[in-house]
Write a protein that holds these residues in place. Structure first.
Motif, PDB file in Angstrom:
ATOM      1  N   ASP A  77      28.162  33.442  63.590  1.00  0.00           N
ATOM      2  CA  ASP A  77      26.860  32.777  63.708  1.00  0.00           C
ATOM      3  C   ASP A  77      25.879  33.263  62.641  1.00  0.00           C
ATOM      4  OD1 ASP A  77      27.734  31.246  65.809  1.00  0.00           O
ATOM      5  OD2 ASP A  77      26.790  32.480  67.365  1.00  0.00           O
ATOM      6  N   LYS A  78      25.833  34.566  62.420  1.00  0.00           N
ATOM      7  CA  LYS A  78      24.901  35.094  61.403  1.00  0.00           C
ATOM      8  C   LYS A  78      25.372  34.767  59.991  1.00  0.00           C
ATOM      9  CE  LYS A  78      22.477  38.705  63.929  1.00  0.00           C
ATOM     10  NZ  LYS A  78      22.036  40.125  63.957  1.00  0.00           N
ATOM     11  N   VAL A 137      15.799  37.652  54.225  1.00  0.00           N
ATOM     12  CA  VAL A 137      17.058  37.360  54.909  1.00  0.00           C
ATOM     13  C   VAL A 137      17.362  38.427  55.956  1.00  0.00           C
ATOM     14  CG1 VAL A 137      19.561  37.157  54.634  1.00  0.00           C
ATOM     15  CG2 VAL A 137      18.036  36.026  53.012  1.00  0.00           C
ATOM     16  N   ALA A 138      17.168  39.694  55.577  1.00  0.00           N
ATOM     17  CA  ALA A 138      17.419  40.782  56.529  1.00  0.00           C
ATOM     18  C   ALA A 138      16.554  40.633  57.776  1.00  0.00           C
ATOM     19  CB  ALA A 138      17.153  42.127  55.864  1.00  0.00           C
ATOM     20  N   THR A 139      15.295  40.246  57.593  1.00  0.00           N
ATOM     21  CA  THR A 139      14.388  40.053  58.721  1.00  0.00           C
ATOM     22  C   THR A 139      14.785  38.837  59.548  1.00  0.00           C
ATOM     23  OG1 THR A 139      12.546  41.095  57.542  1.00  0.00           O
ATOM     24  CG2 THR A 139      11.986  39.663  59.389  1.00  0.00           C
ATOM     25  N   ALA A 171      24.614  31.377  55.179  1.00  0.00           N
ATOM     26  CA  ALA A 171      25.076  30.290  54.317  1.00  0.00           C
ATOM     27  C   ALA A 171      24.076  29.133  54.323  1.00  0.00           C
ATOM     28  CB  ALA A 171      26.449  29.808  54.768  1.00  0.00           C
ATOM     29  N   ALA A 172      23.519  28.831  55.490  1.00  0.00           N
ATOM     30  CA  ALA A 172      22.543  27.743  55.592  1.00  0.00           C
ATOM     31  C   ALA A 172      21.278  28.067  54.794  1.00  0.00           C
ATOM     32  CB  ALA A 172      22.196  27.488  57.057  1.00  0.00           C
ATOM     33  N   LEU A 173      20.848  29.323  54.830  1.00  0.00           N
ATOM     34  CA  LEU A 173      19.685  29.734  54.037  1.00  0.00           C
ATOM     35  C   LEU A 173      19.954  29.575  52.543  1.00  0.00           C
ATOM     36  CD1 LEU A 173      18.617  32.944  56.005  1.00  0.00           C
ATOM     37  CD2 LEU A 173      17.327  30.799  55.865  1.00  0.00           C
ATOM     38  N   GLY A 184      18.769  28.513  48.028  1.00  0.00           N
ATOM     39  CA  GLY A 184      19.403  29.229  46.932  1.00  0.00           C
ATOM     40  C   GLY A 184      19.145  28.660  45.559  1.00  0.00           C
ATOM     41  N   GLU A 185      19.329  27.354  45.402  1.00  0.00           N
ATOM     42  CA  GLU A 185      19.091  26.723  44.105  1.00  0.00           C
ATOM     43  C   GLU A 185      17.607  26.720  43.768  1.00  0.00           C
ATOM     44  OE1 GLU A 185      19.724  22.459  41.771  1.00  0.00           O
ATOM     45  OE2 GLU A 185      20.472  22.703  43.829  1.00  0.00           O
ATOM     46  N   LEU A 186      16.775  26.390  44.744  1.00  0.00           N
ATOM     47  CA  LEU A 186      15.326  26.329  44.541  1.00  0.00           C
ATOM     48  C   LEU A 186      14.773  27.660  44.050  1.00  0.00           C
ATOM     49  CD1 LEU A 186      12.692  24.652  44.933  1.00  0.00           C
ATOM     50  CD2 LEU A 186      12.585  25.590  47.249  1.00  0.00           C
ATOM     51  N   ARG A 187      15.316  28.761  44.572  1.00  0.00           N
ATOM     52  CA  ARG A 187      14.802  30.091  44.225  1.00  0.00           C
ATOM     53  C   ARG A 187      15.587  30.762  43.110  1.00  0.00           C
ATOM     54  NH1 ARG A 187      12.892  32.603  50.034  1.00  0.00           N
ATOM     55  NH2 ARG A 187      12.345  34.352  48.693  1.00  0.00           N
ATOM     56  N   GLY A 188      16.455  29.999  42.463  1.00  0.00           N
ATOM     57  CA  GLY A 188      17.177  30.515  41.315  1.00  0.00           C
ATOM     58  C   GLY A 188      18.232  31.549  41.641  1.00  0.00           C
ATOM     59  N   LEU A 189      18.795  31.458  42.846  1.00  0.00           N
ATOM     60  CA  LEU A 189      19.805  32.427  43.283  1.00  0.00           C
ATOM     61  C   LEU A 189      21.219  31.946  42.995  1.00  0.00           C
ATOM     62  CD1 LEU A 189      18.121  33.154  46.711  1.00  0.00           C
ATOM     63  CD2 LEU A 189      18.195  34.732  44.770  1.00  0.00           C
ATOM     64  N   ILE A 190      21.423  30.642  43.025  1.00  0.00           N
ATOM     65  CA  ILE A 190      22.716  30.044  42.719  1.00  0.00           C
ATOM     66  C   ILE A 190      22.482  28.792  41.892  1.00  0.00           C
ATOM     67  CG2 ILE A 190      23.937  30.910  44.767  1.00  0.00           C
ATOM     68  CD1 ILE A 190      23.456  28.168  46.065  1.00  0.00           C
ATOM     69  N   GLY A 191      23.478  28.410  41.105  1.00  0.00           N
ATOM     70  CA  GLY A 191      23.372  27.210  40.300  1.00  0.00           C
ATOM     71  C   GLY A 191      23.659  25.965  41.123  1.00  0.00           C
ATOM     72  N   PRO A 192      23.231  24.798  40.637  1.00  0.00           N
ATOM     73  CA  PRO A 192      23.412  23.558  41.403  1.00  0.00           C
ATOM     74  C   PRO A 192      24.869  23.225  41.670  1.00  0.00           C
ATOM     75  CG  PRO A 192      22.647  23.108  39.157  1.00  0.00           C
ATOM     76  CD  PRO A 192      22.497  24.565  39.378  1.00  0.00           C
TER      77      PRO A 192
END
Length: 225
Positions: A35-36, A122-124, A41-43, A48-56
């Motif tokens: 579940d976590k 994410v941790a929070t 993954a949902a976050l 992820g793309e919006l915040r520059g963490l992963i590519g499109p």
């Protein structure tokens, strides 16, 4: 990102990967952690793309290329004590480790402020009380702490990574890193750095997760006492 997760044969296509995260195989693999992990993954999918963490192009492959790729290292990590994730970035593999190893203290070392903000959020959000986020380069923490294991994913060549990571490994602890399939070629250039820490012979291991997803290449080496 370097060659971590680079295809080594027939793997799932994008349409398969979109449903991989809800498959029975993945649910069974993660068990009580599912579940976590799914929430993480949902976050990533949402932000992820919006915040520059992963590519499109990575968005449809979150589970195969990132979540499961990160999870593959967990069986080779201690079930107690502490693990440091160097260059944690989006939290891969650090967040996944923290979810799957709730009794391990996980130190997420990341120099970029926007990424440390993400990691703390994410941790929070996931209620991961076993995480500490440390902003800075790995070298800045030499002498500040030592962990039972230090991991990383797609950070640097092995020779550089040894110099960055081994000072953070307690004597007798291990560096356990996710690497590309050609990591064997990086061992000889790293010999001098490894000798300086009286390290053992590096082991190249296979991290297997669920059927249909390529195994992850993992390198493990113990620091001498």
């Amino acid at each position: 990102m370097d060659e971590v997760g680079e295809p080594r044969g027939e793997t799932l296509d994008a349409s398969d990967a979109e449903t991989l995260g809800t498959s029975d195989a993945v649910r069974q693999y993660f068990g009580g952690s599912y579940d976590k992990v799914a929430q993480f993954a949902a976050l990533l999918l949402e932000q992820g793309e919006l915040r520059g963490l992963i590519g499109p192009r990575e968005v449809p492959r979150i589970w195969e290329r990132h979540i499961l790729n990160s999870a593959a290292v967990v069986p080779y990590l201690p079930s107690s004590g502490s693990v440091a994730d160097i260059g944690s970035g989006a939290g891969l593999p650090g967040i996944v480790i923290a979810i799957m190893r709730p009794d391990v203290e996980v130190l997420l070392v990341e120099p970029m402020e926007r990424r440390t903000v993400w990691l703390s959020e994410v941790a929070t959000t996931l209620g991961l009380g076993n995480i500490q986020v440390k902003r800075g380069r790995a070298e800045e923490f030499h002498g500040a702490f030592e962990a039972d294991a230090v991991t990383s994913r797609a950070v640097a060549a092995l020779s550089k990574l040894v110099r960055m990571s081994m000072p953070l490994v307690r004597p007798g602890g291990e560096m356990v890193i996710l690497k590309g399939r050609n990591v064997a070629l990086e061992i000889e250039p790293a010999r001098k750095a490894l000798r300086s820490f009286r390290a053992g012979e590096p082991e190249i291991l296979e991290g297997v997760t669920v059927p249909g997803v390529e195994a992850t290449t993992i390198l493990r080496v113990r620091r001498g006492k």
